[in-house]
Design an enzyme around this catalytic site. Structure first.
Site, short mmCIF file in Angstrom:
data_model
loop_
_atom_site.label_atom_id
_atom_site.label_comp_id
_atom_site.label_asym_id
_atom_site.label_seq_id
_atom_site.Cartn_x
_atom_site.Cartn_y
_atom_site.Cartn_z
CG ASP A 157 -1.91 1.08 1.26
OD1 ASP A 157 -2.12 1.77 0.34
OD2 ASP A 157 -2.99 0.65 1.99
N GLY A 199 -5.06 3.49 -8.16
CA GLY A 199 -5.18 3.84 -9.61
C GLY A 199 -4.31 4.95 -10.26
CG ASP A 220 -9.78 2.58 1.07
OD1 ASP A 220 -8.87 2.24 0.13
OD2 ASP A 220 -9.51 2.87 2.21
#
Length: 404
Positions: A157, A199, A220
């Site tokens: 992440d 993205g 999210d």
């Protein structure tokens, strides 16, 4: 030996018998169908602990989910040392789990003993989104730790890497993912590599080039119709870039009891919105990662997650992501090509009232004559020429499969 092997499997009992062909591919490519499993974030957030992970794994078995292909049990943020705690690593630079995870190797062994796989979470930055220790400058050490614990899946992440990146160029967006992929390549274990950077820089165009098996395409998701609609029905530009070993990821599933922390609530999605959620993700060949408390599965949610005909659309070996082929007012038609030469078709009503709709096959780019099956109802509907009349509930779907 590397190659493709075909095995015919026959099962029988008092109810009858059936035969299916199992294709086994051996080689360097992994994640040939979208991952199916569970991730702790949408349920427990930073309140996750080893006991909750073990409970999720046991629920996969006890609720029968494992028998329908649900495999990965993934730990999200909150498993290692907080950025303000010391020590974060041992004297050899190996990352330390926090007190909530007393034995990662034992946890991995327990998950594997159930026939399941273990996933973990980190960030290329100094710390994770939840302010726990990241992998920055310790990528190889962390990859070796993951392999030693039996990790099968890494969610990586972006989080604090904004502090490290010199700019927003494509090279800087790719760099941390290339570094960790090289580290994963050095360990003797297949680890599915999930890129989580929301993205940025149209990751679907280059995610496979940096070794990603899947990549988040959006921010999210939350358990609201607005979030589901915005994320799910925007998966258009990325369609050509999905396929075996590399998948567009529109985020996790928000059915069942969710909460992003210790206080859970039942999903705010209506039943029809949940049918839309699962149907669309399966048509998109999306990873299917549950985010609910698996110990509170009600019959409706369990039915959503164990319809093998629906799941087979997601897991089809062709790996084709559905295209939006028709938009008429609030009605959208999405068509997914399947490996046997047929198609799966989702007709969605994004409007606020139930709508009668004449589904014109030609307008959706489909053959003139179709034999169709309602997949959620497991019911053959018969043969239709040129089109068919449908009644689609508000925010709902009719999910069809062409049969030969």
């Amino acid at each position: 030996e590397p190659g493709e092997y075909h095995v015919n499997i026959k099962v029988s009992n008092v109810l009858g018998s059936d035969t299916r062909e199992l294709m086994i591919k051996i080689g360097s490519d992994i994640c040939l169908t979208p991952p199916m499993g569970w991730n702790s974030w949408n349920c427990w957030g930073l309140a996750v602990d080893q006991e909750k992970i073990e409970a999720a794994a046991n629920a996969f078995v006890n609720e029968g989910l494992r028998d329908h292909g649900w495999t990965y049990v993934n730990i999200d943020d909150g498993w290692n040392m907080h950025k303000d705690a010391e020590p974060k690593r041992d004297s050899l630079g190996r990352i330390l789990p926090n007190e909530k995870f007393p034995d990662m190797k034992a946890l991995g062994d327990a998950i594997h003993s159930l026939g399941l796989k273990m996933g973990i979470y980190s960030s290329p930055g100094p710390h994770t989104c939840g302010q726990y220790t990241g992998s920055y400058q310790f990528e190889q050490k962390d990859a070796h730790s993951y392999a030693s614990w039996g990790v099968d899946y890494l969610k990586y992440d972006w989080c604090s890497y904004d502090q490290i990146a010199r700019d927003t160029s494509l090279a800087e967006r790719q760099k941390p993912y290339l570094v960790m992929k090289e580290a994963l390549n050095q360990v003797n274990r297949d680890i599915v590599y999930s890129l989580c950077q929301y993205g940025m820089s149209k990751v679907w165009r280059w995610g496979a080039e940096v070794g990603g098996n899947l990549w988040r395409t959006t921010g999210d998701i939350t358990d609201t119709w607005e979030s589901l609609k915005e994320i799910g029905f925007s998966q258009i530009e990325n369609q050509p870039f999905a396929g075996p070993g590399h998948w567009n990821d529109p985020d996790m599933l928000v059915v069942g009891w969710v909460g992003w922390g210790p206080n859970l609530h039942f999903t705010k999605l209506t039943p029809d919105e949940q049918y839309t959620h699962i149907s669309l993700w399966c048509l998109l060949s999306a990873p299917l990662l549950l985010g609910c408390d698996l110990q509170q599965l009600d019959p409706f949610t369990l039915n959503l997650l164990t319809n093998d005909e629906v799941l087979a659309i997601d897991q089809d070996v062709l790996g084709y992501q559905a295209k939006q082929t028709l938009v008429e007012g609030d009605i959208q038609v999405w068509v997914k090509k399947l490996a046997d030469g047929t198609s799966a078709i989702g007709i969605f009503n994004l409007g606020d009232t139930t709508q009668g709709y004449h589904f014109d096959f030609a307008k959706a780019g489909l053959p003139n004559h179709l034999h169709l099956r309602n997949v959620w109802k497991n019911e053959n509907l018969g043969s239709f020429v040129k089109g068919m009349g449908l009644k689609i509930p508000s925010h709902g779907v009719v999910l069809l499969r062409q049969i030969l």
